[in-house]
Scaffold this active site. Structure first.
Site, short mmCIF file in Angstrom:
data_model
loop_
_atom_site.label_atom_id
_atom_site.label_comp_id
_atom_site.label_asym_id
_atom_site.label_seq_id
_atom_site.Cartn_x
_atom_site.Cartn_y
_atom_site.Cartn_z
N GLU A 309 0.84 -1.21 0.00
CA GLU A 309 0.00 0.00 0.00
C GLU A 309 0.87 1.26 0.00
O GLU A 309 0.68 2.18 0.78
CB GLU A 309 -0.92 -0.01 1.22
CG GLU A 309 -1.82 -1.23 1.28
CD GLU A 309 -2.71 -1.26 2.50
OE1 GLU A 309 -3.91 -1.57 2.36
OE2 GLU A 309 -2.23 -0.97 3.60
N CYS A 405 -10.84 0.11 7.79
CA CYS A 405 -10.30 1.38 8.29
C CYS A 405 -10.89 2.58 7.57
O CYS A 405 -11.06 3.65 8.17
CB CYS A 405 -8.78 1.39 8.17
SG CYS A 405 -8.17 0.97 6.51
#
Length: 639
Positions: A309, A405
């Protein structure tokens, strides 16, 4: 060093505006929806188990821990969104619900202050043995942020006391002293949270702990290597992934996990302001230039790679494989807002707008009940669903995620949108982001009420009216977005010719009286945006931008194979509104052409034929709210 002070959201009222509608959506739809998700009450969705983990930790239920190791943070972000929502919109029922959750958290907290349900339930003997990977300090940071927001809106101290007990335990565990862990979190977050806790409580030791975590990161000998050796972990580790490859003041390029980087840089900006630390501020500026000039998408998305990421190298910004996690764009706004208060420059406000209106809002559906984790700039559903290297690209938003998240992160940002609108200094009031609103503020010792009327971001006309007792001299400082080429300002109908735009802001100084009116005109034309030549994915293409909005094509309007469409350099762009299309938001119509094959051959030597088409573009944030299908931001251009 900190030049500006954000105007408290308690003094700001959103009116009939773009952001008031989204704030209402979060308040009335998103917060209740996410509560049901956290309680596993939504049908046809994998259970979150978040609240149940707390019940088990508190002894109110039995069973095994389920979910990600950082599952607690979803509840903390939800609580933070609730706190922000309650500031301007009291809701006794919601407050009672939040209080019951806080009671549960208090019951789950251990006598020494420790609170992390993963370790309390699943790994009670492994606390603080792997802070590199297992997110204890990250979860603590989100708990602190939720506690501060809830305390500031309600005045209730229980959740603040819970977070202080946890931090006191962390201070007994981490530090330079003998017997303490001389380390820092694998996922940054607690650093910026500790600054917030310090500002609320006045306890300097919380600020000192934040500084310790930031100063230690990347120092030799590397803590993560020592920690791994102690637990017998001999696997390789990429220190850049957690920005621990070098001391923070020596980092000049954004590396590693994009969300972690943004939270770290936000804390660095906070600490630079609190300690008047020029070396930290210089590092922030260098990193800012690298991110925004070489590693950021036109939508404000950052972190181009699915692997870790992460950021990759300068100008590596592929469209169809763009990772651009929603949380990363949110973190970019956090950082930009902090830099704006220190180093007043419109470049930060421009990036806030770019991320807010594009790369963040795209992460949530218009009804607030579906989400994108990843926000690419090109989607071909058939490829996305069948290519192994595109497994993270989803053609449709999801109701929830195993790693959830992003949804509560969007909720807390939109619920706190007032925090990003205005600032003050000794000389005047700064307007950063335009929206229909009313603000009551002390400017140089004078109580002033300012009513702002505008349809921004759809229209560039902004009308401001002042109310105050007597007369007062101060500056009204208005950000002029970088996309605007010919801003005009009038005071009480008369043009103001003496004002200049400096560092992205137009400063109007006057002796003001009640009833004075300021008219700011930001001509909003559609622009063709070209990428830097080194952005290989966008060579020979343009993106359409109107005001702060980036536009894209969708299959539902233009048919399949969007890559076959091109528009001419000089084609006229029409702006239209149709109540049947996305609620009447402005869409763009452009004459273009579509390539048509001359024969059913995969490759052929003859020139391609084409037919004329009318091409429809919609705001990027709104895509995939109708019939799912292809999407494309960058379109080929022809002479």
């Amino acid at each position: 060093m900190r030049k500006l002070e954000p105007v408290s959201a308690n003094n700001i009222r959103l009116m009939n505006s773009f952001w008031s509608e989204r704030s209402r959506l979060v308040r009335e739809e998103v917060i209740p929806y996410q509560w049901r998700m956290l309680n596993d009450e939504e049908p046809s969705t994998a259970p979150s188990h978040t609240i149940e983990n707390f019940r088990i930790a508190a002894g109110e239920s039995t069973g095994q821990y389920q979910g990600m190791v950082f599952q607690d943070s979803d509840l903390s972000k939800w609580l933070e969104a609730v706190g922000f929502s309650l500031r301007r919109h009291p809701n006794p029922e919601l407050e009672t619900l939040a209080d019951s959750v806080i009671d549960l958290m208090e019951k789950a907290q251990e006598p020494n202050g420790y609170l992390d349900t993963y370790f309390i339930v699943a790994k009670p003997d492994e606390k603080w043995t792997n802070v590199r990977d297992l997110h204890e300090l990250y979860c603590a940071g989100h708990l602190i942020e939720g506690a501060v927001a809830y305390y500031q809106s309600t005045g209730k101290t229980k959740i603040l006391d819970i977070s202080c007990r946890l931090v006191d335990h962390i201070m007994e565990t981490f530090g330079e002293e003998d017997g303490k862990i001389r380390g820092y979190p694998g996922h940054e977050e607690i650093e910026l949270a500790l600054v917030k806790l310090y500002r609320v409580t006045g306890r300097k030791e919380y600020l000192t702990l934040s500084k310790f975590f930031v100063d230690e990161r990347g120092a030799e000998p590397r803590f993560f290597a020592k920690e791994a050796e102690v637990r017998g972990d001999h696997s390789s580790y990429n220190f850049a992934y957690s920005q621990s490859h070098a001391p923070v003041r020596e980092q000049n390029t954004a590396e590693g996990h994009a969300v972690r980087a943004m939270y770290l840089y936000s804390a660095m900006a906070d600490l630079a302001a609190e300690y008047q630390d020029e070396s930290l501020l210089s590092a922030c500026r260098n990193l800012w230039d690298n991110v925004t000039k070489k590693r950021m998408y036109i939508t404000g998305g950052i972190g181009s790679s699915q692997y870790e990421e992460s950021f990759t190298v300068d100008f590596d910004l592929p469209n169809d494989r763009a990772y651009t996690e929603t949380c990363a764009a949110i973190g970019l706004v956090f950082w930009a807002h902090r830099m704006l208060q220190i180093d007043t420059d419109g470049i930060y406000g421009d990036v806030i707008d770019r991320a807010l209106y594009n790369g963040i809002l795209s992460g949530m559906s218009l009804d607030g009940k579906k989400y994108f984790y990843v926000n690419p700039l090109e989607v071909w559903p058939s490829a996305a669903l069948n290519r192994h290297d595109m497994t993270t690209v989803k053609p449709e938003r999801q109701k929830w995620f195993g790693c959830a998240c992003c949804p509560p992160n969007i909720a807390r940002l939109v619920a706190s949108i007032e925090d990003y609108l205005y600032s003050v200094d000794a000389d005047g009031l700064y307007v950063h982001t335009y929206t229909d609103s009313e603000v009551q503020v002390d400017v140089g010792g004078h109580e002033v009420t300012i009513v702002q009327r505008t349809e921004y971001p759809w229209d560039g006309q902004v009308d401001i009216e002042l109310s105050l007792e007597g007369r007062a001299e101060f500056d009204l400082v208005m950000r002029i977005p970088s996309w605007c080429r010919d801003a005009q300002v009038r005071v009480n109908g008369e043009p103001v010719d003496s004002c200049i735009v400096e560092r992205g802001y137009m400063r109007v100084r006057s002796v003001w009286s009640s009833g004075d009116r300021i008219s700011l005109s930001l001509p909003m034309v559609t622009q063709r945006i070209h990428a830097h030549p080194q952005v290989r994915a966008d060579a020979g293409k343009v993106a359409l931008q109107r005001g702060p909005m980036i536009y894209c094509m969708e299959e539902v309007d233009n048919g399949e194979n969007l890559s076959a469409i091109s528009i001419a350099d000089d084609a006229k762009v029409l702006v239209e509104r149709n109540d049947s299309v996305l609620g009447g938001i402005p869409i763009l119509k452009v004459p273009g052409r579509r390539d048509v094959p001359n024969a059913e051959q995969l490759y052929e030597a003859t020139n391609m034929s084409y037919r004329s088409v009318e091409v429809t573009f919609v705001p990027y944030f709104s895509w995939c709210n109708r019939t799912p299908g292809e999407m494309l931001v960058w379109v080929r251009t022809t002479s």
